[in-house]
Scaffold this motif. Structure first.
Motif, short mmCIF file in Angstrom:
data_model
loop_
_atom_site.label_atom_id
_atom_site.label_comp_id
_atom_site.label_asym_id
_atom_site.label_seq_id
_atom_site.Cartn_x
_atom_site.Cartn_y
_atom_site.Cartn_z
N LEU A 176 -3.80 4.52 -6.05
CA LEU A 176 -4.16 4.75 -4.65
C LEU A 176 -5.49 5.50 -4.56
N LEU A 177 -5.63 6.55 -5.35
CA LEU A 177 -6.86 7.35 -5.31
C LEU A 177 -8.05 6.58 -5.88
N ALA A 178 -7.82 5.68 -6.83
CA ALA A 178 -8.91 4.85 -7.35
C ALA A 178 -9.42 3.91 -6.25
N ALA A 179 -8.50 3.33 -5.47
CA ALA A 179 -8.90 2.46 -4.36
C ALA A 179 -9.60 3.28 -3.27
N PHE A 180 -9.11 4.49 -3.02
CA PHE A 180 -9.73 5.40 -2.06
C PHE A 180 -11.16 5.73 -2.50
N ARG A 218 -18.71 3.38 0.95
CA ARG A 218 -18.93 3.56 2.39
C ARG A 218 -18.29 2.43 3.18
N SER A 219 -17.00 2.17 2.87
CA SER A 219 -16.27 1.08 3.50
C SER A 219 -15.02 1.61 4.22
N PRO A 220 -15.15 1.97 5.50
CA PRO A 220 -13.98 2.43 6.24
C PRO A 220 -12.83 1.43 6.22
N ASP A 221 -13.14 0.14 6.28
CA ASP A 221 -12.09 -0.87 6.27
C ASP A 221 -11.26 -0.82 4.99
N ALA A 222 -11.91 -0.60 3.85
CA ALA A 222 -11.19 -0.51 2.58
C ALA A 222 -10.27 0.70 2.56
N ILE A 223 -10.70 1.78 3.16
CA ILE A 223 -9.86 2.99 3.20
C ILE A 223 -8.71 2.80 4.18
N ILE A 224 -8.98 2.28 5.36
CA ILE A 224 -7.95 2.08 6.37
C ILE A 224 -6.88 1.12 5.87
N GLU A 225 -7.27 0.14 5.08
CA GLU A 225 -6.32 -0.83 4.53
C GLU A 225 -5.27 -0.16 3.65
N LEU A 226 -5.56 0.99 3.10
CA LEU A 226 -4.62 1.70 2.23
C LEU A 226 -3.54 2.44 3.01
N MET A 227 -3.70 2.54 4.32
CA MET A 227 -2.86 3.42 5.12
C MET A 227 -1.85 2.68 5.97
N ASP A 228 -0.72 3.32 6.16
CA ASP A 228 0.31 2.82 7.05
C ASP A 228 -0.15 3.01 8.50
N ARG A 229 0.29 2.17 9.41
CA ARG A 229 -0.16 2.28 10.80
C ARG A 229 0.26 3.58 11.44
#
Length: 84
Positions: A12-16, A23-34
């Protein structure tokens, strides 16, 4: 998934890291639950839900350059991951 293992937290932290350094907010948001409860500091008020978190990361991506993220210590408790 019932609980994170230490390996799951590292993944998870590697993807973060890739999302933040890229600098990709979409990549970070994709890791999170709604229904995320996201804290930038353990004592700060949480950002609740993806919209609040997206606003934070859009601002960071627009205003930060040359970011390097490394997690020296990782703690896991159920579905909670803490890193320093």
């Amino acid at each position: 998934m019932a609980n994170f293992s230490h390996g799951d937290a590292q993944d998870l932290l590697a993807a973060f890291k890739r999302g933040w350094e890229g600098r990709s907010p979409d990549a970070i948001i994709e890791l999170m639950d709604r229904d995320i409860d996201y804290r930038t500091d353990p004592f700060a008020e949480p950002l609740i839900g993806k919209n609040g978190v997206r606003e934070l990361w859009n601002d960071l991506a627009a205003n930060q350059a040359h970011v390097v993220f490394d997690a020296e210590h990782i703690w896991v408790n159920g579905m909670t991951v803490l890193a320093s």
